[in-house]
Design a protein around this motif. Structure first.
Motif, short mmCIF file in Angstrom:
data_model
loop_
_atom_site.label_atom_id
_atom_site.label_comp_id
_atom_site.label_asym_id
_atom_site.label_seq_id
_atom_site.Cartn_x
_atom_site.Cartn_y
_atom_site.Cartn_z
N ASN A 44 23.06 -5.46 8.21
CA ASN A 44 23.81 -4.71 9.22
C ASN A 44 25.27 -5.14 9.21
O ASN A 44 25.59 -6.31 9.00
CB ASN A 44 23.25 -4.97 10.63
CG ASN A 44 21.91 -4.34 10.85
OD1 ASN A 44 21.43 -3.57 10.03
ND2 ASN A 44 21.29 -4.66 11.97
N ARG A 45 26.15 -4.18 9.48
CA ARG A 45 27.58 -4.50 9.58
C ARG A 45 28.28 -3.36 10.28
O ARG A 45 27.78 -2.24 10.34
CB ARG A 45 28.18 -4.76 8.22
CG ARG A 45 28.13 -3.56 7.31
CD ARG A 45 28.62 -3.88 5.93
NE ARG A 45 28.39 -2.70 5.09
CZ ARG A 45 28.82 -2.58 3.88
NH1 ARG A 45 29.49 -3.56 3.33
NH2 ARG A 45 28.58 -1.50 3.19
N VAL A 46 29.45 -3.64 10.78
CA VAL A 46 30.31 -2.64 11.39
C VAL A 46 31.57 -2.58 10.55
O VAL A 46 32.20 -3.60 10.28
CB VAL A 46 30.66 -3.00 12.86
CG1 VAL A 46 31.67 -2.02 13.42
CG2 VAL A 46 29.40 -3.03 13.71
N ILE A 47 31.94 -1.39 10.11
CA ILE A 47 33.18 -1.19 9.37
C ILE A 47 34.06 -0.32 10.25
O ILE A 47 33.80 0.87 10.42
CB ILE A 47 32.92 -0.52 8.01
CG1 ILE A 47 31.97 -1.37 7.18
CG2 ILE A 47 34.23 -0.27 7.27
CD1 ILE A 47 31.50 -0.71 5.90
N SER A 48 35.04 -0.93 10.86
CA SER A 48 35.85 -0.22 11.84
C SER A 48 37.07 -1.06 12.18
O SER A 48 37.08 -2.27 11.96
CB SER A 48 35.03 0.02 13.12
OG SER A 48 35.85 0.48 14.16
#
Length: 155
Positions: A44-48
């Motif tokens: 899981n990861r957030v790219i933002s």
């Protein structure tokens, strides 16, 4: 797909920042869906440009080894005239985009619950969390069972 103050959405939007209930309508509904994501090899990861804090919080939504989506509706059902397009989990029409999430198959700990805030005056805000039952079909744009589905409409 995020909350914009003093707007109604004709559906549920994803809360990615603090929600100031007192700035909104007299009644708001929050739906939390906890996704028990993959336990082994979780990527899981957030790219933002918005970065979650050390515990994974991005507003009331949480992005860490598991995911907690917090969806918000003010219940008015009036589509605002915002100067951009946006997505909602639509409770009034079937969404043209369907997101299906294949959650953990082993010890699945998913849950869904909702909270309705009643705000008759600023000194009297009340409500309580209530569990939502598993629903393999579509109810208000959501499908909550072992896996999860969201019907997204573009406004």
């Amino acid at each position: 797909m995020c909350v914009v103050g003093n707007a109604s959405y004709d559906g549920y939007v994803l809360a990615l920042s603090t929600v100031e209930a007192l700035l909104m309508n007299n009644r708001m509904t929050f739906i939390e869906r906890y996704h028990d994501n993959e336990d082994h090899g979780n990527k899981n990861r957030v790219i933002s440009g918005l970065i979650p804090d050390a515990s994974g919080h991005l507003g009331p939504s949480v992005f860490s080894e598991n995911t907690l989506f917090t969806w918000v509706s003010d219940g008015r059902g009036i589509t605002p005239s915002l100067p951009f397009s946006y997505g909602v989990v639509s409770y009034s029409t079937l969404g043209s985009i369907v997101l299906n999430i294949d959650d953990e198959n082993g010890k699945n700990g998913n849950f869904a619950r909702h909270f309705v805030i009643h705000n008759e005056n600023p000194q009297n805000v009340y409500g309580q969390w209530e569990d939502l039952p598993y629903n393999k079909g579509w109810d208000g744009g959501f499908s909550f069972w072992e896996n999860t589905g969201y019907q997204i409409a573009i406004r």
